[in-house]
Design a protein around this motif. Structure first.
Motif, PDB file in Angstrom:
ATOM      1  N   PHE A   1      13.652   6.361  -7.146  1.00 19.37           N
ATOM      2  CA  PHE A   1      12.348   6.685  -7.723  1.00 19.37           C
ATOM      3  C   PHE A   1      11.737   5.449  -8.371  1.00 19.37           C
ATOM      4  O   PHE A   1      10.541   5.173  -8.214  1.00 19.37           O
ATOM      5  CB  PHE A   1      12.517   7.816  -8.744  1.00 19.37           C
ATOM      6  CG  PHE A   1      11.212   8.344  -9.278  1.00 19.37           C
ATOM      7  CD1 PHE A   1      10.220   8.786  -8.416  1.00 19.37           C
ATOM      8  CD2 PHE A   1      10.984   8.400 -10.642  1.00 19.37           C
ATOM      9  CE1 PHE A   1       9.015   9.277  -8.905  1.00 19.37           C
ATOM     10  CE2 PHE A   1       9.786   8.883 -11.145  1.00 19.37           C
ATOM     11  CZ  PHE A   1       8.797   9.327 -10.281  1.00 19.37           C
ATOM     12  N   ASN A   2      12.544   4.690  -9.086  1.00 28.98           N
ATOM     13  CA  ASN A   2      12.038   3.489  -9.753  1.00 28.98           C
ATOM     14  C   ASN A   2      11.570   2.440  -8.741  1.00 28.98           C
ATOM     15  O   ASN A   2      10.549   1.775  -8.949  1.00 28.98           O
ATOM     16  CB  ASN A   2      13.111   2.897 -10.660  1.00 28.98           C
ATOM     17  CG  ASN A   2      13.294   3.676 -11.942  1.00 28.98           C
ATOM     18  OD1 ASN A   2      12.430   4.469 -12.324  1.00 28.98           O
ATOM     19  ND2 ASN A   2      14.420   3.481 -12.616  1.00 28.98           N
ATOM     20  N   VAL A   3      12.314   2.289  -7.664  1.00 26.37           N
ATOM     21  CA  VAL A   3      11.906   1.335  -6.628  1.00 26.37           C
ATOM     22  C   VAL A   3      10.577   1.778  -6.017  1.00 26.37           C
ATOM     23  O   VAL A   3       9.683   0.947  -5.769  1.00 26.37           O
ATOM     24  CB  VAL A   3      12.993   1.206  -5.548  1.00 26.37           C
ATOM     25  CG1 VAL A   3      12.466   0.433  -4.338  1.00 26.37           C
ATOM     26  CG2 VAL A   3      14.223   0.506  -6.118  1.00 26.37           C
ATOM     27  N   ALA A   4      10.432   3.089  -5.771  1.00 35.08           N
ATOM     28  CA  ALA A   4       9.189   3.605  -5.199  1.00 35.08           C
ATOM     29  C   ALA A   4       8.011   3.370  -6.148  1.00 35.08           C
ATOM     30  O   ALA A   4       6.922   2.965  -5.714  1.00 35.08           O
ATOM     31  CB  ALA A   4       9.334   5.094  -4.889  1.00 35.08           C
ATOM     32  N   ILE A   5       8.230   3.603  -7.431  1.00 37.65           N
ATOM     33  CA  ILE A   5       7.164   3.389  -8.414  1.00 37.65           C
ATOM     34  C   ILE A   5       6.778   1.919  -8.477  1.00 37.65           C
ATOM     35  O   ILE A   5       5.585   1.567  -8.492  1.00 37.65           O
ATOM     36  CB  ILE A   5       7.606   3.882  -9.800  1.00 37.65           C
ATOM     37  CG1 ILE A   5       7.695   5.408  -9.826  1.00 37.65           C
ATOM     38  CG2 ILE A   5       6.651   3.397 -10.886  1.00 37.65           C
ATOM     39  CD1 ILE A   5       8.224   5.964 -11.120  1.00 37.65           C
ATOM     40  N   ALA A   6       7.772   1.037  -8.506  1.00 40.24           N
ATOM     41  CA  ALA A   6       7.505  -0.399  -8.601  1.00 40.24           C
ATOM     42  C   ALA A   6       6.788  -0.925  -7.362  1.00 40.24           C
ATOM     43  O   ALA A   6       6.057  -1.920  -7.436  1.00 40.24           O
ATOM     44  CB  ALA A   6       8.814  -1.154  -8.814  1.00 40.24           C
ATOM     45  N   PHE A   7       6.993  -0.273  -6.240  1.00 42.03           N
ATOM     46  CA  PHE A   7       6.359  -0.708  -4.993  1.00 42.03           C
ATOM     47  C   PHE A   7       4.863  -0.397  -4.960  1.00 42.03           C
ATOM     48  O   PHE A   7       4.075  -1.107  -4.326  1.00 42.03           O
ATOM     49  CB  PHE A   7       7.066  -0.036  -3.820  1.00 42.03           C
ATOM     50  CG  PHE A   7       6.352  -0.173  -2.512  1.00 42.03           C
ATOM     51  CD1 PHE A   7       6.303  -1.395  -1.845  1.00 42.03           C
ATOM     52  CD2 PHE A   7       5.718   0.925  -1.935  1.00 42.03           C
ATOM     53  CE1 PHE A   7       5.643  -1.513  -0.627  1.00 42.03           C
ATOM     54  CE2 PHE A   7       5.062   0.816  -0.716  1.00 42.03           C
ATOM     55  CZ  PHE A   7       5.023  -0.412  -0.067  1.00 42.03           C
ATOM     56  N   MET A   8       4.444   0.649  -5.650  1.00 45.88           N
ATOM     57  CA  MET A   8       3.091   1.166  -5.491  1.00 45.88           C
ATOM     58  C   MET A   8       1.968   0.211  -5.933  1.00 45.88           C
ATOM     59  O   MET A   8       0.950   0.122  -5.227  1.00 45.88           O
ATOM     60  CB  MET A   8       2.951   2.508  -6.223  1.00 45.88           C
ATOM     61  CG  MET A   8       3.759   3.625  -5.587  1.00 45.88           C
ATOM     62  SD  MET A   8       3.482   3.779  -3.790  1.00 45.88           S
ATOM     63  CE  MET A   8       1.725   4.170  -3.774  1.00 45.88           C
ATOM     64  N   PRO A   9       2.063  -0.496  -7.067  1.00 44.86           N
ATOM     65  CA  PRO A   9       0.939  -1.361  -7.451  1.00 44.86           C
ATOM     66  C   PRO A   9       0.587  -2.408  -6.405  1.00 44.86           C
ATOM     67  O   PRO A   9      -0.590  -2.570  -6.044  1.00 44.86           O
ATOM     68  CB  PRO A   9       1.431  -2.010  -8.758  1.00 44.86           C
ATOM     69  CG  PRO A   9       2.381  -1.009  -9.328  1.00 44.86           C
ATOM     70  CD  PRO A   9       3.077  -0.438  -8.140  1.00 44.86           C
ATOM     71  N   LEU A  10       1.587  -3.122  -5.885  1.00 42.98           N
ATOM     72  CA  LEU A  10       1.302  -4.138  -4.882  1.00 42.98           C
ATOM     73  C   LEU A  10       0.790  -3.500  -3.599  1.00 42.98           C
ATOM     74  O   LEU A  10      -0.130  -4.028  -2.961  1.00 42.98           O
ATOM     75  CB  LEU A  10       2.551  -4.972  -4.604  1.00 42.98           C
ATOM     76  CG  LEU A  10       2.363  -6.150  -3.638  1.00 42.98           C
ATOM     77  CD1 LEU A  10       3.178  -7.360  -4.079  1.00 42.98           C
ATOM     78  CD2 LEU A  10       2.758  -5.755  -2.216  1.00 42.98           C
ATOM     79  N   ALA A  11       1.379  -2.377  -3.198  1.00 42.35           N
ATOM     80  CA  ALA A  11       0.939  -1.717  -1.971  1.00 42.35           C
ATOM     81  C   ALA A  11      -0.513  -1.274  -2.078  1.00 42.35           C
ATOM     82  O   ALA A  11      -1.315  -1.472  -1.158  1.00 42.35           O
ATOM     83  CB  ALA A  11       1.838  -0.516  -1.679  1.00 42.35           C
ATOM     84  N   THR A  12      -0.873  -0.687  -3.223  1.00 36.75           N
ATOM     85  CA  THR A  12      -2.236  -0.193  -3.405  1.00 36.75           C
ATOM     86  C   THR A  12      -3.251  -1.332  -3.442  1.00 36.75           C
ATOM     87  O   THR A  12      -4.265  -1.311  -2.737  1.00 36.75           O
ATOM     88  CB  THR A  12      -2.333   0.623  -4.706  1.00 36.75           C
ATOM     89  OG1 THR A  12      -1.381   1.690  -4.666  1.00 36.75           O
ATOM     90  CG2 THR A  12      -3.732   1.192  -4.876  1.00 36.75           C
ATOM     91  N   LEU A  13      -2.960  -2.343  -4.266  1.00 31.27           N
ATOM     92  CA  LEU A  13      -3.886  -3.472  -4.375  1.00 31.27           C
ATOM     93  C   LEU A  13      -3.934  -4.272  -3.077  1.00 31.27           C
ATOM     94  O   LEU A  13      -4.982  -4.813  -2.712  1.00 31.27           O
ATOM     95  CB  LEU A  13      -3.461  -4.372  -5.535  1.00 31.27           C
ATOM     96  CG  LEU A  13      -3.598  -3.754  -6.930  1.00 31.27           C
ATOM     97  CD1 LEU A  13      -3.036  -4.696  -7.987  1.00 31.27           C
ATOM     98  CD2 LEU A  13      -5.058  -3.434  -7.236  1.00 31.27           C
ATOM     99  N   GLY A  14      -2.809  -4.343  -2.380  1.00 28.49           N
ATOM    100  CA  GLY A  14      -2.783  -5.056  -1.118  1.00 28.49           C
ATOM    101  C   GLY A  14      -3.661  -4.386  -0.072  1.00 28.49           C
ATOM    102  O   GLY A  14      -4.351  -5.068   0.702  1.00 28.49           O
ATOM    103  N   MET A  15      -3.650  -3.057  -0.016  1.00 27.96           N
ATOM    104  CA  MET A  15      -4.494  -2.333   0.928  1.00 27.96           C
ATOM    105  C   MET A  15      -5.975  -2.560   0.630  1.00 27.96           C
ATOM    106  O   MET A  15      -6.799  -2.663   1.540  1.00 27.96           O
ATOM    107  CB  MET A  15      -4.180  -0.838   0.865  1.00 27.96           C
ATOM    108  CG  MET A  15      -2.807  -0.467   1.411  1.00 27.96           C
ATOM    109  SD  MET A  15      -2.700  -0.640   3.212  1.00 27.96           S
ATOM    110  CE  MET A  15      -3.779   0.687   3.730  1.00 27.96           C
ATOM    111  N   VAL A  16      -6.317  -2.649  -0.656  1.00 28.47           N
ATOM    112  CA  VAL A  16      -7.720  -2.771  -1.043  1.00 28.47           C
ATOM    113  C   VAL A  16      -8.219  -4.208  -0.954  1.00 28.47           C
ATOM    114  O   VAL A  16      -9.308  -4.481  -0.424  1.00 28.47           O
ATOM    115  CB  VAL A  16      -7.931  -2.227  -2.473  1.00 28.47           C
ATOM    116  CG1 VAL A  16      -9.382  -2.415  -2.908  1.00 28.47           C
ATOM    117  CG2 VAL A  16      -7.538  -0.758  -2.548  1.00 28.47           C
ATOM    118  N   PHE A  17      -7.413  -5.149  -1.488  1.00 27.59           N
ATOM    119  CA  PHE A  17      -7.877  -6.526  -1.607  1.00 27.59           C
ATOM    120  C   PHE A  17      -7.156  -7.525  -0.705  1.00 27.59           C
ATOM    121  O   PHE A  17      -7.502  -8.704  -0.700  1.00 27.59           O
ATOM    122  CB  PHE A  17      -7.717  -6.999  -3.067  1.00 27.59           C
ATOM    123  CG  PHE A  17      -8.461  -6.166  -4.068  1.00 27.59           C
ATOM    124  CD1 PHE A  17      -9.841  -6.225  -4.146  1.00 27.59           C
ATOM    125  CD2 PHE A  17      -7.779  -5.315  -4.926  1.00 27.59           C
ATOM    126  CE1 PHE A  17     -10.537  -5.456  -5.067  1.00 27.59           C
ATOM    127  CE2 PHE A  17      -8.461  -4.546  -5.853  1.00 27.59           C
ATOM    128  CZ  PHE A  17      -9.846  -4.617  -5.925  1.00 27.59           C
TER     129      PHE A  17
END
Length: 273
Positions: free
Chosen positions: A85-101
């Protein structure tokens, strides 16, 4: 297959493996190395994506016992579920910002001057962080909370800027947030698996029209070189962080960044965008 091209593949594979998990930025080094080797066209960019899988496999192999235990006990062991769960949470900020920017950043920032500046700034940040008095409250990855993981994930998102260093951002960020040096490093390795793996698969899908069977030779050479060098680097780094700081890497980043800026300004080297 052209022997010179295979040599370039081996060199870039070693560069990827040695720099992916050190706080020196693999992306920055690959941009500069590919420019020097004149292997920075669309085919070269695809190659850089492919060889990341070698570095990922090195981490999976090094931590195969831990990963196997966590995956097999995910339904019955709360600690195993917490780590996933912690790995999944830590992955989300970069994944989200990477998709957008991600596309905009790649278009405007993937060049030698930006990489060099990020090298220097990142080195200064490491020096500042290492001179702080760290209050360690987490001595095992099993003690990390979802909030701790989110903070590390936010730090990792800075790696969208080429030259920043994904591992450097997560390790130094983790230390600033109360993780021990060893825990921050270990969690960085776990976080690298989905981060690099999903990013590589997504990039390969986007660039699937460039895939060609004729390039299989350079892919194999690059992946093997990346795996061997990354495996040696991971083994070494685990021992290193037990008794050393990251100050030498900070000075390396600063010196290397200054060298790139000087060679670009003086015209000694024409760094391709």
């Amino acid at each position: 297959m052209d022997p010179l091209l295979l040599l370039k593949a081996a060199i870039l594979g070693v560069v990827e493996g040695l720099t992916e998990f050190l706080p020196v930025s693999s992306t920055g080094h690959l941009i500069l190395a590919a420019s020097l080797l004149d292997f920075h066209d669309a085919r070269g960019k695809l190659f850089e994506i492919v060889i990341q899988s070698g570095a990922i496999l090195a981490v999976v192999w090094e931590f195969r016992a831990k990963i196997g235990t966590v995956l097999s006990n995910a339904t019955s062991d709360p600690l195993a579920r917490r780590l996933l769960f912690n790995v999944a949470i830590a992955f989300m900020p970069l994944a989200t910002l990477g998709m957008v920017f991600g596309a905009a950043l790649k278009h405007s920032l993937f060049n030698a001057p930006t990489v060099a500046a990020a090298f220097i700034i990142g080195g200064l940040v490491i020096l500042w962080a290492e001179r702080r008095t760290h209050s360690v409250r987490i001595h095992s990855v099993d003690e990390m909370t979802p909030l701790d993981a989110l903070k590390v994930g936010i730090a990792q998102a800075f790696a969208l800027i080429p030259g920043t260093s994904r591992s450097g951002a997560t390790i130094i960020g983790g230390m600033l947030f109360g993780l021990s040096r060893q825990v921050a490093t270990e969690f960085t390795f776990y976080l690298a698996i989905p981060t690099l793996g999903i990013a590589s698969l997504y990039s390969l899908y986007k660039e699937r029209e460039l895939l060609a069977l004729d390039d299989l030779g350079i892919w194999v050479v690059g992946m093997v070189a990346a795996f061997v060098s990354a495996f040696a680097c991971v083994r070494w780094l685990i021992r290193y962080v037990a008794t050393h700081t990251f100050v030498p890497f900070a000075w390396y980043r600063i010196a290397f960044g200054v060298l790139v800026l000087f060679t670009a300004w003086s015209g000694l080297i024409h760094w391709s965008a």
